[in-house]
Design a protein around this motif. Structure first.
Motif, short mmCIF file in Angstrom:
data_model
loop_
_atom_site.label_atom_id
_atom_site.label_comp_id
_atom_site.label_asym_id
_atom_site.label_seq_id
_atom_site.Cartn_x
_atom_site.Cartn_y
_atom_site.Cartn_z
N THR A 120 -7.00 0.63 -18.36
CA THR A 120 -7.93 -0.16 -17.54
C THR A 120 -9.10 -0.59 -18.42
O THR A 120 -9.70 0.24 -19.10
CB THR A 120 -8.43 0.69 -16.37
OG1 THR A 120 -7.30 1.20 -15.68
CG2 THR A 120 -9.30 -0.12 -15.43
N ARG A 153 -0.83 1.14 -12.09
CA ARG A 153 -1.43 1.22 -10.75
C ARG A 153 -0.92 2.41 -9.98
O ARG A 153 -0.87 2.41 -8.75
CB ARG A 153 -1.09 -0.05 -9.97
CG ARG A 153 -1.61 -1.28 -10.68
CD ARG A 153 -0.74 -2.44 -10.36
NE ARG A 153 -1.37 -3.34 -9.42
CZ ARG A 153 -0.75 -4.34 -8.85
NH1 ARG A 153 0.51 -4.56 -9.08
NH2 ARG A 153 -1.39 -5.12 -8.01
N ASN A 209 -9.39 -1.23 -7.63
CA ASN A 209 -10.13 0.04 -7.57
C ASN A 209 -11.54 -0.15 -7.04
O ASN A 209 -12.10 0.73 -6.38
CB ASN A 209 -10.11 0.73 -8.94
CG ASN A 209 -8.78 1.45 -9.17
OD1 ASN A 209 -7.96 1.52 -8.26
ND2 ASN A 209 -8.57 1.96 -10.35
N ARG A 212 -11.40 -0.37 -3.27
CA ARG A 212 -11.26 0.96 -2.65
C ARG A 212 -12.59 1.71 -2.72
O ARG A 212 -12.99 2.37 -1.76
CB ARG A 212 -10.15 1.75 -3.38
CG ARG A 212 -9.71 2.99 -2.63
CD ARG A 212 -8.29 3.33 -2.97
NE ARG A 212 -7.89 4.64 -2.49
CZ ARG A 212 -7.35 4.88 -1.30
NH1 ARG A 212 -7.17 3.88 -0.46
NH2 ARG A 212 -6.99 6.10 -0.95
N ASP A 213 -13.29 1.59 -3.83
CA ASP A 213 -14.57 2.29 -3.98
C ASP A 213 -15.58 1.81 -2.94
O ASP A 213 -16.25 2.60 -2.29
CB ASP A 213 -15.11 2.03 -5.39
CG ASP A 213 -16.22 3.00 -5.77
OD1 ASP A 213 -16.08 4.20 -5.48
OD2 ASP A 213 -17.23 2.56 -6.35
N CYS A 259 -10.45 6.84 -12.34
CA CYS A 259 -10.20 5.42 -12.09
C CYS A 259 -11.27 4.82 -11.20
O CYS A 259 -12.09 4.02 -11.64
CB CYS A 259 -8.84 5.26 -11.45
SG CYS A 259 -7.57 6.09 -12.39
N ILE A 260 -11.25 5.24 -9.92
CA ILE A 260 -12.09 4.55 -8.95
C ILE A 260 -13.57 4.79 -9.21
O ILE A 260 -14.40 3.92 -8.96
CB ILE A 260 -11.67 4.97 -7.53
CG1 ILE A 260 -10.23 4.49 -7.32
CG2 ILE A 260 -12.60 4.38 -6.48
CD1 ILE A 260 -9.71 4.63 -5.95
N ASP A 263 -13.97 2.47 -12.92
CA ASP A 263 -13.64 1.06 -13.13
C ASP A 263 -14.67 0.06 -12.59
O ASP A 263 -14.94 -0.95 -13.25
CB ASP A 263 -12.26 0.74 -12.52
CG ASP A 263 -11.16 1.62 -13.12
OD1 ASP A 263 -11.45 2.33 -14.10
OD2 ASP A 263 -10.04 1.59 -12.60
#
Ligand code: SAJ
Length: 427
Positions: A120, A153, A209, A212-213, A259-260, A263
């Motif tokens: 990422t 992903r 991401n 979603r965050d 990740c979340i 990113d």
């Protein structure tokens, strides 16, 4: 395009499953990691990552002779870069691993090769950072060799399934590159493979991401508001979600993982004047462990000297990954406020949070506790029987930061029961 030998750089959460999946599909795979310890332990048959099914797959890949691991790359038909891109203290992307992995390929790059970046990365990394390094080989990206960005992903806990089943976006620095990337994935990916340009693919990954965050941030902010207004956020979210166009996520102690929680900062770094909502959402989620600790304090009537059994330290349920874990942060906050915190993380029993004490079993963690606090909803914790818990701890306070325990059962076992995001009606 046909490939037979693939070099995968980075034997971590993505690289190792990808390398062993490719090996199980008949490719000759060189797995590369700069960490000698990782290479040695893989050669000894040890798998340093807990992921359902991974051990069996890696062992089979080694046994077949298709997977070999080394500290340095070598010549191959395709190179897949799957190294970490952490964030620095100041929330900028740390691109050192991507840079050094890319540099390590240069001496081995040949005409007709494919290079795929999967890490990422901030927008434009493939064209502005990776391509110029590879040009050091004297070969031209898109002309002499193919270059793509294709984000992974997969969801930790479901990596092996999702590696094969998820749709895959392949962004090429030109069409021929994207098509070469598709040809490689097509041999094992059952999900749709969609072609685009490299920068779009980078942005797609960050958008997923970030989306979603931001959505978790609104759930967490609703939890705070619910506590203020004497409402049960879990009930309110369930009711709101009956609306056909509403799908609010779950509140919790914060957003962790590699990740979340990382990113969205890549957008903030590259366009701070534009990524305003994104930054605010990050701040809400980063503030959630402290909010959770305050809620726990409220439930206990203060923290000083209280003995707390804190269940779970991983960043989410049923994984061993502690990176950026909000549970660690909550435990740390509790200890800073003078509680005596005993933690138990079944996936990593020797690990504790700063100022806290690691225990090896649930029974030991509960011994002497005033309160039991659920930080991670690992399956065995979700299934805990309150009457069993009551046998091991003298205190009768329970706090659920994940909204998964059954209030009636805890109250029936004599516990004073509190849940994150549930305000008291009398407040
Ligand atoms: N969380 C909540 N409430 C929720 C959902 C999650 O508080 O309703 C928390 C979790 O407890 C955890 C964090 O958010 O601390 C992130 O967990 P997650 O399950 O949402 O995601 P990851 O980080 O395990 O995996 C994500 C996935 N991305 C999306 O769902 C958009 C995965 O598909 C990506 O491949 C992965 O990031 C990645 O590698 O980028």
């Amino acid at each position: 395009m046909e490939f037979s030998k693939i070099c995968v750089l980075g034997m971590g959460y993505i690289g190792l499953p990808t390398a062993s999946t490719l090996a199980s599909h008949g490719y000759k795979v060189l797995g590369v990691d700069v960490n000698r310890h990782v290479i040695d332990s893989l050669r000894d048959g040890e798998i340093h990552i807990q992921e359902p099914g991974l051990k069996t797959l890696v062992h089979a890949a080694f046994r077949s002779g298709n997977l070999q691991v080394f500290e340095k790359p070598n010549e191959a038909d395709a190179f897949i870069i799957a190294v970490p891109t952490p964030i620095l203290e100041d929330k900028r992307a740390d691109m050192r691993y991507v840079i050094s992995a890319t540099e390590s390929i240069v001496p081995y790059l040949r005409k007709g090769n494919l290079v795929m970046l999967e890490s990422t990365s901030p927008p434009r990394t493939t064209v502005d950072l990776v391509a110029p390094i590879l040009e050091g080989s004297g070969l031209r990206p898109g002309v002499d060799f193919y270059l793509t960005y294709s984000p992974e992903r997969v969801m930790p806990g479901r990596i092996l399934q999702e590696l094969i089943e998820n749709a895959r976006v392949v962004g090429g620095i030109n069409n021929a590159s994207a098509e070469a990337g598709r040809d490689l994935y097509a041999s094992f990916v059952r999900g749709e493979i969609l072609l685009t340009d490299a920068t779009t693919a980078e942005m797609v990954k960050l958008m997923e991401n970030t989306y979603r965050d931001v959505n978790i941030a609104i759930a967490n902010e609703f939890a705070r508001l619910a506590e203020r207004f004497g409402v049960d956020v879990w009930e309110a979210i369930a009711l709101a979600n009956l609306h056909p166009r509403i799908d609010i996520l779950r509140a919790g102690p914060g957003v962790g993982g590699h990740c979340i929680s990382v990113d969205p900062w890549f957008f903030v770094e590259k366009a701070p004047d534009l990524a305003l909502l994104i930054k605010q959402a990050r701040m809400v989620n980063d503030g959630q462990p402290s909010f959770t600790a305050a809620s726990i304090s409220h439930a206990l009537g203060g923290l000083e000297g209280r003995r707390i059994a804190a269940l779970g330290l991983a960043y989410k349920a049923d994984v061993d990954d502690l990176r950026e874990s909000p549970a660690l942060e909550v435990a740390k906050h509790l200890a800073e406020r003078r509680a005596r915190v005993f933690t138990y993380e079944p996936f990593a029993p020797s690990v504790s949070a700063p100022g806290c004490f690691a225990k090896d079993s649930l029974e030991e963690t509960l011994a002497g506790a005033d309160a039991i606090v659920l930080l991670v909803d690992h399956r065995p914790f979700r299934q805990l029987k309150p009457c069993w818990v009551a046998e091991f701890m003298p205190g009768r306070i329970a706090f659920d930061s994940r909204g998964v325990w059954d209030r009636a059962a805890w109250e029936e076992a004599g516990f004073q029961f509190s849940v994150l995001g549930v305000g008291s009606k009398g407040d």
